[in-house]
Design an enzyme around this catalytic site. Sequence first.
Site, PDB file in Angstrom:
ATOM      1  N   GLU A   1      60.811  27.787  24.920  1.00 12.91           N
ATOM      2  CA  GLU A   1      61.356  28.725  24.318  1.00 12.91           C
ATOM      3  C   GLU A   1      61.234  29.276  22.997  1.00 12.91           C
ATOM      4  O   GLU A   1      62.655  30.081  22.284  1.00 12.91           O
ATOM      5  CB  GLU A   1      62.622  27.610  23.628  1.00 12.91           C
ATOM      6  CG  GLU A   1      63.059  27.338  25.579  1.00 12.91           C
ATOM      7  CD  GLU A   1      64.826  26.082  25.959  1.00 12.91           C
ATOM      8  OE1 GLU A   1      64.705  25.411  24.578  1.00 12.91           O
ATOM      9  OE2 GLU A   1      65.810  26.257  27.112  1.00 12.91           O
TER      10      GLU A   1
ATOM     11  N   LYS B   1      57.090  25.434  22.389  1.00 12.57           N
ATOM     12  CA  LYS B   1      57.711  24.669  21.973  1.00 12.57           C
ATOM     13  C   LYS B   1      57.161  23.368  22.677  1.00 12.57           C
ATOM     14  O   LYS B   1      57.473  22.028  22.796  1.00 12.57           O
ATOM     15  CB  LYS B   1      59.346  24.772  22.603  1.00 12.57           C
ATOM     16  CG  LYS B   1      59.573  23.320  21.961  1.00 12.57           C
ATOM     17  CD  LYS B   1      61.141  24.209  22.952  1.00 12.57           C
ATOM     18  CE  LYS B   1      62.789  23.659  22.768  1.00 12.57           C
ATOM     19  NZ  LYS B   1      63.370  23.346  23.173  1.00 12.57           N
ATOM     20  N   GLN B   2      56.565  24.146  24.228  1.00 11.96           N
ATOM     21  CA  GLN B   2      56.043  23.195  24.988  1.00 11.96           C
ATOM     22  C   GLN B   2      55.035  23.444  26.007  1.00 11.96           C
ATOM     23  O   GLN B   2      55.144  24.911  25.921  1.00 11.96           O
ATOM     24  CB  GLN B   2      57.284  22.510  25.682  1.00 11.96           C
ATOM     25  CG  GLN B   2      58.261  23.867  26.377  1.00 11.96           C
ATOM     26  CD  GLN B   2      59.490  23.873  27.013  1.00 11.96           C
ATOM     27  OE1 GLN B   2      60.372  23.718  26.308  1.00 11.96           O
ATOM     28  NE2 GLN B   2      59.550  23.153  27.962  1.00 11.96           N
TER      29      GLN B   2
ATOM     30  N   TRP C   1      66.712  23.653  34.622  1.00 11.79           N
ATOM     31  CA  TRP C   1      64.996  23.114  35.715  1.00 11.79           C
ATOM     32  C   TRP C   1      64.264  21.772  35.431  1.00 11.79           C
ATOM     33  O   TRP C   1      63.578  21.683  36.529  1.00 11.79           O
ATOM     34  CB  TRP C   1      63.648  23.955  35.224  1.00 11.79           C
ATOM     35  CG  TRP C   1      63.490  23.801  33.931  1.00 11.79           C
ATOM     36  CD1 TRP C   1      64.140  22.902  32.602  1.00 11.79           C
ATOM     37  CD2 TRP C   1      62.195  24.186  33.223  1.00 11.79           C
ATOM     38  NE1 TRP C   1      62.968  22.552  31.831  1.00 11.79           N
ATOM     39  CE2 TRP C   1      61.889  24.061  32.144  1.00 11.79           C
ATOM     40  CE3 TRP C   1      61.090  24.241  34.440  1.00 11.79           C
ATOM     41  CZ2 TRP C   1      60.667  23.390  31.895  1.00 11.79           C
ATOM     42  CZ3 TRP C   1      60.125  24.513  33.699  1.00 11.79           C
ATOM     43  CH2 TRP C   1      59.381  24.058  32.540  1.00 11.79           C
ATOM     44  N   ASP C   2      64.979  20.196  34.598  1.00 10.10           N
ATOM     45  CA  ASP C   2      64.714  19.486  34.206  1.00 10.10           C
ATOM     46  C   ASP C   2      64.509  18.838  36.046  1.00 10.10           C
ATOM     47  O   ASP C   2      63.542  18.119  36.345  1.00 10.10           O
ATOM     48  CB  ASP C   2      65.407  19.250  33.520  1.00 10.10           C
ATOM     49  CG  ASP C   2      65.799  19.396  32.446  1.00 10.10           C
ATOM     50  OD1 ASP C   2      65.515  20.201  32.329  1.00 10.10           O
ATOM     51  OD2 ASP C   2      65.209  18.795  31.692  1.00 10.10           O
TER      52      ASP C   2
HETATM   53  C1  BGC Z   1      63.624  22.610  26.730  1.00 11.92           C
HETATM   54  C2  BGC Z   1      63.843  22.552  28.396  1.00 11.92           C
HETATM   55  C3  BGC Z   1      64.981  21.504  29.254  1.00 11.92           C
HETATM   56  C4  BGC Z   1      66.469  21.249  28.789  1.00 11.92           C
HETATM   57  C5  BGC Z   1      67.277  20.403  29.280  1.00 11.92           C
HETATM   58  C6  BGC Z   1      65.114  21.957  25.943  1.00 11.92           C
HETATM   59  O1  BGC Z   1      64.742  22.127  25.089  1.00 11.92           O
HETATM   60  O2  BGC Z   1      63.504  23.173  26.163  1.00 11.92           O
HETATM   61  O3  BGC Z   1      63.022  22.823  29.055  1.00 11.92           O
HETATM   62  O4  BGC Z   1      65.596  22.329  30.075  1.00 11.92           O
HETATM   63  O5  BGC Z   1      65.759  20.948  27.030  1.00 11.92           O
HETATM   64  O6  BGC Z   1      66.232  19.182  28.910  1.00 11.92           O
END
Ligand code: BGC
Length: 812
Positions: free
Chosen positions: A505, A625-626, A366-367
């Site tokens: 995540e 995590k984020q 989804w980046d």
């Molecule tokens: C992040 C995701 C991201 C992926 C690729 C993961 O560590 O949690 O949000 O899409 O990395 O960059």
Amino acid sequence: MPEDWTWEYEGWDPAEERLRESLCTLGNGYFATRGAAPETTGGPAHYPGTYVAGCYNRLVSSVAGLSVENEDLVNLPNWLPLRYRIAETVDRPASAWFGPNHRGLLTYRQVLDLWRGTLTRQLRFTDRLRGDRRHLGVEQVRLVHMGSPHLAALRTTFTAEDWSGALLIESAIDGRTTNAGVERYRELDGHHLGRIRTAAEGPDILRLRCATRTSGIRVALAARTTAWPNAADGRAPQPVPLRVRLGERTAAHHLTVPITPGQPVVVEKVVALHTSHDPATSDPDAAALDQVARAPGFADLLESHQAAWERLWRRAELDVSGEPGRILRLHLFHVLQTLSPHTAELDVGVPARGLHGEAYRGHVFWDELFVLPYLNLHFPEVSRALLEYRHRRLPRACRAAEQTGRAGAMYPWQSGSDGREEAQKLHLNPRSGRWVADHSYLQHHVGSAIAYNVWRYGQASGDTEFLYTKGAETLLQIARFWASAAEYDPAAHRYRIRGVVGPDEYHDAYPGAPEPGVDDNAYTNVTAAWVLGRALELAETMPEPPRQELFERLGLADEELAGWEDISRRVRVPFHAGVISQFEGYGDLAELDWDGYREQYGDIRRLDRILEAEGDTTNRYQASKQADVLMLGYLFPPAELAAVFQRLGYAVDDALWRATVDYYLRRTSHGSTLSGVVHGWVLARARHSDAWKYCQEALTGDVADLQGGTTAEGIHLGAMAGTLDLVQRGLTGLEIRDDTLWLDPAPLPELSEFGLTLRYRGQWGIGLRMKPGQLLTSVPESNEAPVRFVLVDRAWHVTPGTERVVALPPAE
Ligand code: BGC
């Protein structure tokens, strides 16, 4: 050249070399090559990698007793190898090969020049030959051509400082490459190349062709080597004859060149790379040969390459002073090397780690949510191509939805060649050595990111030709998926979306639950409602034609739209303790001893790995995590966010939003580089004094390799582009709707002065410049129409060839 456009690295540092290789990658949107040293072909400090956008291959490996299939962006044959040694005379025995590990290395310097798009290495060696100490200077310039995307070149200049004799040089193409750049994937099969053949053509060209083992993409390289002795003596130099050595998987030219002090020897290597995947190509081998045979010498290539970069920089102007500006330019450089106007010709998505390494296997997540909003206002044709990559995979996404009993399009969490789900089933925790089940495929919110990008692209570019056809089709099918995923809960009088994973995540299941997934992830539900709202808006505003044609084709009748209307107003959002809950039950999870873990482990960004290694799981804790809920503040400006909640029948006022921000700020480990971008962005409005800390985290994520060594495996493209957009939209509050540029600045003291040049709806060069207390808007003379700006309480037009300065309200 503008000042301060270089990144310099002094000294040879094996421990840092892979990081430098990533950060010094050169590319042009078609392919990229890591900044690896051409002298060596092995050793743990060294990982050459060349990746063509969209060139994937699928292999099956056996791990933890299971057979797993992975699709990887393939590491292609290495075109860099060029090594050298010295001899007393042309027919005497020579020294050992030189290279960064040579014990006689005296100086090592590497300069990445963003303006020119070159990597220059300066090395100086000493060696004893027959008891005499000899000094050799080497300067090497490399480029991956930004104008002719299949070409790369390397020019090496040798200087014998205090001796005369001979230089023995080997220039090669190495087809022995495998995908071995990520330690965590070492148990997986990385042998993607087969059918390797080498050949020589004429006196100076080497050829190597091969094919990816299962996807059958034919890959061809051709390299032309030319060496001139005495390049400085002003006479037309005679190229040195080459000897060819062909191995099964390598092809090399050997040459011996006399050298004397003050008379440098120059060796040029020009390389062409083609694949059978390229548009307008039938025979990549012939194409590579033809291209390299016709390519001019290094000096001409350098000139046209620099000119191409200059044009790019003009379209992507971002003027920020000081260290933040220097880092932002590096970010822009890597974004443009991954996604350039050449990308617009390809069928590729946004690879999360650029074309810079093998982490995440070159997959598309989804980046793009962090990338397209930046590109929309500079390279809309690239944004469109990236959205078309998604549109081409719409049938596959519809099939994926159907297979889970739902309608519409369920886009994969990780996408590669054909749009099937590429997320791994198991991932390795390097801390515990255990393979752990991976449920990230439940991150269906990726669909909302695609729909969001379709919408924002449409607004920024005014490209209704796309928006009302492929764009609408994509968005409507994603809306349809959300409508079918939402289940009505009569007790709550609300629709609920269960069994998902949100952006965070660390929560992929309830503690002890037999099935993965959490319910009513606020981010997922709110964005689903927003997507449904935009779908309804399209249904109402799309012109006729093409509305009827599209709606008929999709079988979208009024009844279904009425259902969407209801769902879009009644999706459930959970709350607890006066804040938005990340998902149903988040507030019931245990509190983590953050201080204790920080004290014990120091860096706890990857808390998931720490806890798993302890036999515990992040699922038990209020630890993210984020950014997850806070992502809403990144996607939607304050007024739009309030309106989205209002439509859902929830009162989310400023106080509740600030409380939510504070709540999650204390419970987030920032284990993703995306987290810093979002927190910097959101805090710039909600908690101004803390914003810079996160902006800095986002800025330094890759240059300082904050995620524990991961940049060596590829840059974090989403975070890099996200920092550009943090300036472009985050700090200006820029929104584009109703043919107007809406501004609502939130300047940070540390970044209160900057300038941008935007492309907006076919108009080029729209200027935005912020200074403390003022905002300057300008429209170049060459434009046809005035541009309308609105700043909170004021609206004005800027006519072509004029500018307008407005005073800004004092910063909070
Ligand atoms: C992040 C995701 C991201 C992926 C690729 C993961 O560590 O949690 O949000 O899409 O990395 O960059």
